[in-house]
Design a protein around this motif. Structure first.
Motif, PDB file in Angstrom:
ATOM      1  N   LEU A 296       0.841  -1.201   0.000  1.00  0.00           N
ATOM      2  CA  LEU A 296       0.000   0.000   0.000  1.00  0.00           C
ATOM      3  C   LEU A 296       0.874   1.248   0.000  1.00  0.00           C
ATOM      4  CD1 LEU A 296      -2.814   1.316   0.210  1.00  0.00           C
ATOM      5  CD2 LEU A 296      -2.588   1.136   2.692  1.00  0.00           C
ATOM      6  N   ASP A 297       1.903   1.254   0.831  1.00  0.00           N
ATOM      7  CA  ASP A 297       2.810   2.409   0.885  1.00  0.00           C
ATOM      8  C   ASP A 297       3.471   2.672  -0.457  1.00  0.00           C
ATOM      9  OD1 ASP A 297       2.278   2.977   3.510  1.00  0.00           O
ATOM     10  OD2 ASP A 297       4.047   1.952   4.295  1.00  0.00           O
ATOM     11  N   ILE A 298       3.932   1.603  -1.095  1.00  0.00           N
ATOM     12  CA  ILE A 298       4.608   1.745  -2.389  1.00  0.00           C
ATOM     13  C   ILE A 298       3.630   2.266  -3.438  1.00  0.00           C
ATOM     14  CG2 ILE A 298       5.696   0.466  -4.281  1.00  0.00           C
ATOM     15  CD1 ILE A 298       6.930  -1.354  -2.074  1.00  0.00           C
ATOM     16  N   LEU A 299       2.448   1.681  -3.477  1.00  0.00           N
ATOM     17  CA  LEU A 299       1.455   2.095  -4.456  1.00  0.00           C
ATOM     18  C   LEU A 299       1.045   3.554  -4.257  1.00  0.00           C
ATOM     19  CD1 LEU A 299      -0.427   1.344  -6.791  1.00  0.00           C
ATOM     20  CD2 LEU A 299      -2.092   0.622  -5.084  1.00  0.00           C
ATOM     21  N   VAL A 300       0.769   3.932  -3.022  1.00  0.00           N
ATOM     22  CA  VAL A 300       0.371   5.313  -2.736  1.00  0.00           C
ATOM     23  C   VAL A 300       1.511   6.266  -3.103  1.00  0.00           C
ATOM     24  CG1 VAL A 300      -0.166   6.946  -0.881  1.00  0.00           C
ATOM     25  CG2 VAL A 300      -1.349   4.744  -0.989  1.00  0.00           C
ATOM     26  N   HIS A 301       2.712   5.922  -2.752  1.00  0.00           N
ATOM     27  CA  HIS A 301       3.864   6.768  -3.056  1.00  0.00           C
ATOM     28  C   HIS A 301       4.020   6.959  -4.562  1.00  0.00           C
ATOM     29  CE1 HIS A 301       8.180   7.559  -3.773  1.00  0.00           C
ATOM     30  NE2 HIS A 301       8.013   8.377  -2.750  1.00  0.00           N
ATOM     31  N   ASP A 302       3.920   5.872  -5.316  1.00  0.00           N
ATOM     32  CA  ASP A 302       4.090   5.959  -6.766  1.00  0.00           C
ATOM     33  C   ASP A 302       2.986   6.794  -7.413  1.00  0.00           C
ATOM     34  OD1 ASP A 302       6.372   4.464  -6.582  1.00  0.00           O
ATOM     35  OD2 ASP A 302       5.474   2.611  -7.341  1.00  0.00           O
ATOM     36  N   VAL A 303       1.749   6.568  -7.012  1.00  0.00           N
ATOM     37  CA  VAL A 303       0.645   7.324  -7.602  1.00  0.00           C
ATOM     38  C   VAL A 303       0.742   8.796  -7.190  1.00  0.00           C
ATOM     39  CG1 VAL A 303      -1.861   7.571  -7.757  1.00  0.00           C
ATOM     40  CG2 VAL A 303      -0.831   5.299  -7.799  1.00  0.00           C
TER      41      VAL A 303
ATOM     42  N   GLN B 218       1.802  14.402  -8.654  1.00  0.00           N
ATOM     43  CA  GLN B 218       2.616  15.613  -8.542  1.00  0.00           C
ATOM     44  C   GLN B 218       3.068  16.087  -9.918  1.00  0.00           C
ATOM     45  OE1 GLN B 218       2.979  17.318  -5.727  1.00  0.00           O
ATOM     46  NE2 GLN B 218       4.020  18.900  -6.871  1.00  0.00           N
ATOM     47  N   ILE B 219       3.455  15.156 -10.769  1.00  0.00           N
ATOM     48  CA  ILE B 219       3.854  15.516 -12.131  1.00  0.00           C
ATOM     49  C   ILE B 219       2.669  16.121 -12.878  1.00  0.00           C
ATOM     50  CG2 ILE B 219       4.565  14.564 -14.368  1.00  0.00           C
ATOM     51  CD1 ILE B 219       6.195  12.478 -12.684  1.00  0.00           C
ATOM     52  N   ALA B 220       1.509  15.493 -12.752  1.00  0.00           N
ATOM     53  CA  ALA B 220       0.308  16.002 -13.421  1.00  0.00           C
ATOM     54  C   ALA B 220      -0.056  17.381 -12.904  1.00  0.00           C
ATOM     55  CB  ALA B 220      -0.852  15.027 -13.227  1.00  0.00           C
TER      56      ALA B 220
ATOM     57  N   ILE C 122      -6.909  16.318  -9.552  1.00  0.00           N
ATOM     58  CA  ILE C 122      -5.623  15.753  -9.114  1.00  0.00           C
ATOM     59  C   ILE C 122      -5.520  15.824  -7.599  1.00  0.00           C
ATOM     60  CG2 ILE C 122      -3.116  16.037  -9.190  1.00  0.00           C
ATOM     61  CD1 ILE C 122      -3.577  17.193 -12.090  1.00  0.00           C
ATOM     62  N   ASN C 123      -5.887  16.961  -7.019  1.00  0.00           N
ATOM     63  CA  ASN C 123      -5.852  17.089  -5.558  1.00  0.00           C
ATOM     64  C   ASN C 123      -6.818  16.115  -4.899  1.00  0.00           C
ATOM     65  OD1 ASN C 123      -3.870  19.079  -5.519  1.00  0.00           O
ATOM     66  ND2 ASN C 123      -5.349  20.730  -5.663  1.00  0.00           N
ATOM     67  N   GLY C 124      -7.981  15.899  -5.516  1.00  0.00           N
ATOM     68  CA  GLY C 124      -8.932  14.925  -4.996  1.00  0.00           C
ATOM     69  C   GLY C 124      -8.366  13.517  -5.016  1.00  0.00           C
ATOM     70  N   SER C 125      -7.648  13.185  -6.061  1.00  0.00           N
ATOM     71  CA  SER C 125      -7.002  11.880  -6.161  1.00  0.00           C
ATOM     72  C   SER C 125      -5.966  11.703  -5.056  1.00  0.00           C
ATOM     73  CB  SER C 125      -6.336  11.743  -7.535  1.00  0.00           C
ATOM     74  OG  SER C 125      -5.560  10.578  -7.607  1.00  0.00           O
ATOM     75  N   SER C 126      -5.188  12.736  -4.813  1.00  0.00           N
ATOM     76  CA  SER C 126      -4.177  12.672  -3.753  1.00  0.00           C
ATOM     77  C   SER C 126      -4.826  12.511  -2.377  1.00  0.00           C
ATOM     78  CB  SER C 126      -3.297  13.919  -3.777  1.00  0.00           C
ATOM     79  OG  SER C 126      -2.550  13.960  -4.970  1.00  0.00           O
ATOM     80  N   LEU C 127      -5.919  13.206  -2.158  1.00  0.00           N
ATOM     81  CA  LEU C 127      -6.640  13.087  -0.892  1.00  0.00           C
ATOM     82  C   LEU C 127      -7.198  11.671  -0.714  1.00  0.00           C
ATOM     83  CD1 LEU C 127      -7.726  14.492   1.649  1.00  0.00           C
ATOM     84  CD2 LEU C 127      -9.696  15.199   0.302  1.00  0.00           C
ATOM     85  N   LEU C 128      -7.746  11.125  -1.766  1.00  0.00           N
ATOM     86  CA  LEU C 128      -8.274   9.761  -1.725  1.00  0.00           C
ATOM     87  C   LEU C 128      -7.169   8.757  -1.399  1.00  0.00           C
ATOM     88  CD1 LEU C 128     -10.711   7.899  -2.209  1.00  0.00           C
ATOM     89  CD2 LEU C 128     -10.044   7.838  -4.608  1.00  0.00           C
ATOM     90  N   LEU C 129      -6.014   8.942  -1.997  1.00  0.00           N
ATOM     91  CA  LEU C 129      -4.884   8.057  -1.712  1.00  0.00           C
ATOM     92  C   LEU C 129      -4.468   8.135  -0.244  1.00  0.00           C
ATOM     93  CD1 LEU C 129      -2.731   8.679  -4.879  1.00  0.00           C
ATOM     94  CD2 LEU C 129      -3.745   6.504  -4.202  1.00  0.00           C
ATOM     95  N   GLU C 130      -4.437   9.339   0.287  1.00  0.00           N
ATOM     96  CA  GLU C 130      -4.049   9.504   1.689  1.00  0.00           C
ATOM     97  C   GLU C 130      -5.075   8.842   2.605  1.00  0.00           C
ATOM     98  OE1 GLU C 130      -1.532  10.035   4.530  1.00  0.00           O
ATOM     99  OE2 GLU C 130      -1.077  10.518   2.445  1.00  0.00           O
ATOM    100  N   ARG C 131      -6.343   8.950   2.273  1.00  0.00           N
ATOM    101  CA  ARG C 131      -7.378   8.278   3.064  1.00  0.00           C
ATOM    102  C   ARG C 131      -7.228   6.763   2.992  1.00  0.00           C
ATOM    103  NH1 ARG C 131     -12.581  11.876   1.227  1.00  0.00           N
ATOM    104  NH2 ARG C 131     -12.091  13.704   2.483  1.00  0.00           N
TER     105      ARG C 131
END
Length: 70
Positions: A5-12, A17-19, A48-57
């Motif tokens: 999970l950590d690896i996947l969240v970090h990669d996404v 961030q690039i996007a 993009i920010n919503g995606s990052s928030l979802l990943l953190e959750r």
């Protein structure tokens, strides 16, 4: 499981961030005089920010489920 999970969240998050930087750059260079284009860029940045928030959750939920394996 948590390490995956950590690896996947970090990669996404890296891709997000690039996007985000790309969207912001496009907004600065292409949307300066085009308000309609700026709206699209803001929506893209919001997504993009919503995606990052979802990943953190998801990461937090993964930690919580590791602590309570019921």
């Amino acid at each position: 499981m948590r390490i995956l999970l950590d690896i996947l969240v970090h990669d996404v998050q890296n891709y997000n961030q690039i996007a985000l930087v790309t969207a912001e750059s496009i907004g600065e260079f292409e949307g300066e005089n085009n308000p309609d284009f700026q709206v699209l860029v803001k929506q893209l940045i919001s997504a993009i920010n919503g995606s990052s928030l979802l990943l953190e959750r998801a990461r937090k939920l993964g930690y919580a489920s590791d602590k309570n394996p019921n």
